[in-house]
Design an enzyme around this catalytic site. Structure first.
Site, PDB file in Angstrom:
ATOM      1  N   GLY A 110       0.886  -1.358   0.057  1.00 36.09           N
ATOM      2  CA  GLY A 110       0.073  -0.062   0.048  1.00 36.09           C
ATOM      3  C   GLY A 110       0.903   1.189  -0.087  1.00 36.09           C
ATOM      4  CB  ALA A 111       1.456   4.024  -1.623  1.00 41.71           C
TER       5      ALA A 111
ATOM      6  N   GLY B 246       2.113   3.439   5.329  1.00 42.41           N
ATOM      7  CA  GLY B 246       3.099   2.904   4.439  1.00 42.41           C
ATOM      8  C   GLY B 246       3.665   3.867   3.456  1.00 42.41           C
TER       9      GLY B 246
ATOM     10  CE  LYS C 256       0.655   2.344  18.235  1.00 36.86           C
ATOM     11  NZ  LYS C 256       0.642   2.204  16.648  1.00 36.86           N
TER      12      LYS C 256
END
Length: 302
Positions: A7-8, A12, A185
C-alpha cells in the site's frame, strides 16, 4: 535490500516514502486505481518534518514474478487476510516481514502464513492521513517506527535492516524489547480507542472529570490483568505510566477508531478489544464488555 511496501497510504506511504527519499530500493504494492493516481501525481508527502515529492516504483498483484528481502505491512486488521494472500507471490524463504498493525493477534496470522522466522516485531507512532488528492499529510512531530527481532536478539538480518533504515528522515528505532513495546502500545491504543469511542468525546473532556479519569484508570487495570494472565511481558508500572501519558495528550485528541466511527467506517474492534475479551476467561471486565458491546452494535448497524 529490496523493500516492498504494501500500500501507499498514510502510514506505508509515509515511511516507504522516507526510505525512497533516502535512496533505498523501495517498491509499493498498490491497487490499480492508486497506481494510476500516483503515476500522475507522484508520491507526495506534506509534513512538519519536511516535504517530499517522489517518483515511486509501483506494482499490483498482477505483477508477480519477483520476491523481496523486506516487506512493510501496515494494513488495517480487517484487510490482513487479503493482504497475506496478496503478498504470497513476493515472499521467498529469506523474506523478512515487518508488520506495523496495532495489537498482537496479527502475529499469529502472519506466522501461520509465512513461518515463525519470517516475522519480526514492529509498531509506529504517527498521526498521518491522506487528503482528497491522495497526498500524505503529517502534521505532528512524531514519526516513529520501532522494530526488532521478537526474541530481542541483534541478528545479522536485523542489523541489515538497521543499516537500510538509518539516515532516513523519520525516527526508525531498533529495539531489543520489541515484544514488550508492542504489548504496551496494544494496552495504550485499546484503552484510548475504547474510551473515546464509548464516550464519543476527545480525551481532554473525559480526563478533566474525576469519573472519566477513574474510568480510564480502571480500564487500564482490566486490560493489564488480562494481558498478565496471557503471560504478556508488560511492566509492573505500565498502567500508571499510561494513565499519565493519556493525561498529557492534547485536549482535543481523538483516537483513529473514534474518527472511523464518526465516519461510519469499519472498526478494528475484534482485533483490539475483542481479542482481549476472548482471553478474559471469566474475569470481571465490565468496562471492556461495555465498550465491546457498543462497538459490535455499531458494526451491526453499519
Amino acid at each position: 535490500m529490496k523493500i516492498l511496501v504494501v500500500g501507499a497510504g498514510a502510514i506505508g506511504g509515509y515511511f516507504g516514502g522516507r526510505l525512497l527519499e533516502k535512496g533505498q530500493d523501495v517498491t509499493f504494492l498498490v491497487r490499480e486505481g492508486r497506481k494510476q493516481a500516483l503515476e500522475k501525481t507522484g508520491l507526495q508527502i506534506e509534513s512538519i518534518n519536511g516535504n517530499a515529492k517522489l517518483v515511486p516504483r509501483l506494482i499490483t498483484i498482477n505483477d508477480s514474478g519477483e520476491t523481496f528481502d523486506l516487506i512493510l505491512l501496515s494494513t488495517k486488521s480487517y484487510h490482513l487476510a487479503q493482504a497475506i494472500e496478496d503478498i504470497r507471490p513476493f515472499v521467498n524463504n529469506e523474506t523478512t516481514i515487518l508488520p506495523l498493525l496495532n495489537g498482537i493477534a496479527h502475529l499469529d496470522q502472519l506466522i501461520e502464513a509465512f513461518g515463525e522466522d519470517a516475522v519480526i516485531g514492529g509498531l509506529c507512532f504517527i498521526e498521518t492521513t491522506l487528503d482528497d488528492q491522495g497526498k500524505i499529510l503529517q502534521k505532528s512531530p512524531s514519526h516513529q517506527l520501532i522494530y526488532g527481532e521478537r526474541s530481542g536478539e541483534r541478528t545479522p538480518r536485523i542489523e541489515k535492516v538497521r543499516d537500510v533504515f538509518n539516515g532516513a528522515n523519520a525516527s526508525f528505532e531498533l529495539s531489543t524489547q520489541i515484544t514488550q513495546e508492542m504489548w504496551h502500545k496494544y494496552l495504550f491504543i485499546t484503552t484510548l480507542s475504547g474510551i473515546t469511542s464509548l464516550m464519543e468525546s476527545p480525551i481532554g473532556p473525559i480526563m478533566e472529570l474525576d469519573t472519566g479519569r477513574h474510568t480510564v484508570e480502571s480500564f487500564l487495570e482490566e486490560l493489564a490483568a488480562i494481558m498478565r494472565k496471557m503471560g504478556a511481558p508488560i511492566q509492573e508500572t505500565i498502567t500508571t505510566d499510561l494513565a499519565n501519558k493519556i493525561s498529557s495528550l492534547p485536549y482535543n485528541m481523538k483516537s483513529s477508531m473514534q474518527r472511523d466511527l464518526e465516519k461510519s467506517l469499519p472498526l478494528e474492534a475484534d482485533h483490539l478489544q475483542g481479542y482481549l475479551l476472548q482471553h478474559a476467561n471469566g474475569m470481571a471486565v465490565p468496562i471492556l464488555e461495555t465498550i465491546y458491546t457498543k462497538l459490535r452494535i455499531y458494526e451491526k448497524n453499519n
